[in-house]
Write an enzyme that holds these catalytic residues in place. Structure first.
Site, PDB file in Angstrom:
ATOM      1  N   ASP A 102      23.612  70.400  50.679  1.00 19.24           N
ATOM      2  CA  ASP A 102      24.137  69.555  49.595  1.00 19.24           C
ATOM      3  C   ASP A 102      23.133  69.573  48.444  1.00 19.24           C
ATOM      4  O   ASP A 102      23.152  70.488  47.625  1.00 19.24           O
ATOM      5  CB  ASP A 102      24.390  68.152  50.147  1.00 19.24           C
ATOM      6  CG  ASP A 102      24.995  67.212  49.121  1.00 19.24           C
ATOM      7  OD1 ASP A 102      25.522  67.698  48.108  1.00 19.24           O
ATOM      8  OD2 ASP A 102      24.942  65.984  49.322  1.00 19.24           O
ATOM      9  N   PHE A 151      32.841  64.649  49.852  1.00 21.31           N
ATOM     10  CA  PHE A 151      32.263  64.218  51.109  1.00 21.31           C
ATOM     11  C   PHE A 151      33.200  64.592  52.265  1.00 21.31           C
ATOM     12  O   PHE A 151      34.359  64.209  52.276  1.00 21.31           O
ATOM     13  CB  PHE A 151      32.026  62.706  51.095  1.00 21.31           C
ATOM     14  CG  PHE A 151      31.238  62.238  52.278  1.00 21.31           C
ATOM     15  CD1 PHE A 151      29.853  62.348  52.300  1.00 21.31           C
ATOM     16  CD2 PHE A 151      31.881  61.712  53.389  1.00 21.31           C
ATOM     17  CE1 PHE A 151      29.124  61.935  53.402  1.00 21.31           C
ATOM     18  CE2 PHE A 151      31.156  61.288  54.502  1.00 21.31           C
ATOM     19  CZ  PHE A 151      29.783  61.403  54.509  1.00 21.31           C
TER      20      PHE A 151
HETATM   21  P1  5GP Z   1      20.800  67.655  51.419  1.00 17.88           P
HETATM   22  O1  5GP Z   1      19.417  67.352  51.908  1.00 17.88           O
HETATM   23  O2  5GP Z   1      21.100  69.121  51.233  1.00 17.88           O
HETATM   24  O3  5GP Z   1      21.187  66.829  50.235  1.00 17.88           O
HETATM   25  O4  5GP Z   1      21.787  67.113  52.492  1.00 17.88           O
HETATM   26  C1  5GP Z   1      21.804  67.561  53.753  1.00 17.88           C
HETATM   27  C2  5GP Z   1      22.274  66.472  54.681  1.00 17.88           C
HETATM   28  O5  5GP Z   1      23.065  65.487  54.010  1.00 17.88           O
HETATM   29  C3  5GP Z   1      23.160  67.087  55.712  1.00 17.88           C
HETATM   30  O6  5GP Z   1      22.412  67.476  56.825  1.00 17.88           O
HETATM   31  C4  5GP Z   1      24.131  65.986  56.016  1.00 17.88           C
HETATM   32  O7  5GP Z   1      23.597  65.184  57.041  1.00 17.88           O
HETATM   33  C5  5GP Z   1      24.203  65.160  54.764  1.00 17.88           C
HETATM   34  N1  5GP Z   1      25.414  65.469  53.960  1.00 17.88           N
HETATM   35  C6  5GP Z   1      25.460  66.097  52.768  1.00 17.88           C
HETATM   36  N2  5GP Z   1      26.730  66.216  52.338  1.00 17.88           N
HETATM   37  C7  5GP Z   1      27.503  65.656  53.289  1.00 17.88           C
HETATM   38  C8  5GP Z   1      28.927  65.497  53.433  1.00 17.88           C
HETATM   39  O8  5GP Z   1      29.757  65.875  52.606  1.00 17.88           O
HETATM   40  N3  5GP Z   1      29.334  64.878  54.559  1.00 17.88           N
HETATM   41  C9  5GP Z   1      28.476  64.417  55.525  1.00 17.88           C
HETATM   42  N4  5GP Z   1      29.018  63.826  56.585  1.00 17.88           N
HETATM   43  N5  5GP Z   1      27.140  64.566  55.430  1.00 17.88           N
HETATM   44  C10 5GP Z   1      26.671  65.186  54.319  1.00 17.88           C
END
Ligand code: 5GP
Ligand code: MG
Length: 177
Positions: A102, A151
């Site tokens: 993300d 999401f």
């Molecule tokens: P980042 O560190 O890349 O922002 O996010 C990674 C973590 O955020 C993922 O391992 C996940 O746990 C959570 N995350 C990011 N986007 C989503 C989403 O659309 N749905 C869910 N359930 N978790 C997300």
């Protein structure tokens, strides 16, 4: 549970076919020797179980608990390592598995830590990558599906700890959040 889902984004059969291809890519790309696979809990659990059973090579599995989302919808920006012990990766080839890319902060922080711990090489694989600008310079070497910036839950991904056991990736109804 299924009544809470507004729309299925990626169904089980499509995920399975994509994992066949990802496993073949991984098998082809990695040099011989034992690979250490690190699963980021809990989100990558389902993805990892289905992917790794398709990779016919010797590997070791480790798990890491990190917190970046804290159960809500927004990334806090900070990545905390929650385990007392860090896997022994010195001199090893490591494949890091996460559910979704993300902001990129999680993969960035964990990859950096693995390098600090002396890993010989760090590769990353995610089931999903959101089609958006990353907050940090993080990319995955293997991506299952690129999705829009919304999401999602299911296939390991949760909303407030729930929906991880849905066999597909979907979008929650607005009324549920
Ligand atoms: P980042 O560190 O890349 O922002 O996010 C990674 C973590 O955020 C993922 O391992 C996940 O746990 C959570 N995350 C990011 N986007 C989503 C989403 O659309 N749905 C869910 N359930 N978790 C997300
Ligand atoms: Mg999560």
């Amino acid at each position: 549970m299924r009544n809470d889902i507004e729309r299925v984004l990626i169904d089980e059969r499509v995920i399975g076919k994509r994992l066949d291809a990802m496993a073949a890519d991984i098998e082809r790309d990695f040099p011989g020797g034992t690979l250490v696979v690190i699963i980021l809990l809990k989100g990558a659990l389902v993805f990892a179980a289905d992917l790794l059973r398709r990779v016919p090579r010797v590997l070791e599995i480790e798990c890491l608990n990190v917190a970046s989302y804290h159960g809500g919808l927004e990334s806090t920006g900070q990545v905390d390592f929650l385990d007392r012990h860090f896997p022994e990766v010195r001199g090893r080839h490591v494949l890091l598995l996460d559910d979704i890319l993300d902001t990129g902060r999680t993969l960035y922080a964990v990859s950096r830590r693995l390098r600090e711990e002396g890993a010989a090489a760090v590769y990353t694989a995610v089931l999903l990558a959101k089609d958006k600008a990353r907050a940090v310079a993080a990319a995955a070497d293997y991506v299952g599906f690129v999705i829009g910036d919304e999401f999602v839950v299911g296939y390991g991904l949760d909303y407030q700890g729930r929906y991880r056991n849905l066999p597909y990736v979907g979008v929650l109804k607005g009324a549920v959040r």
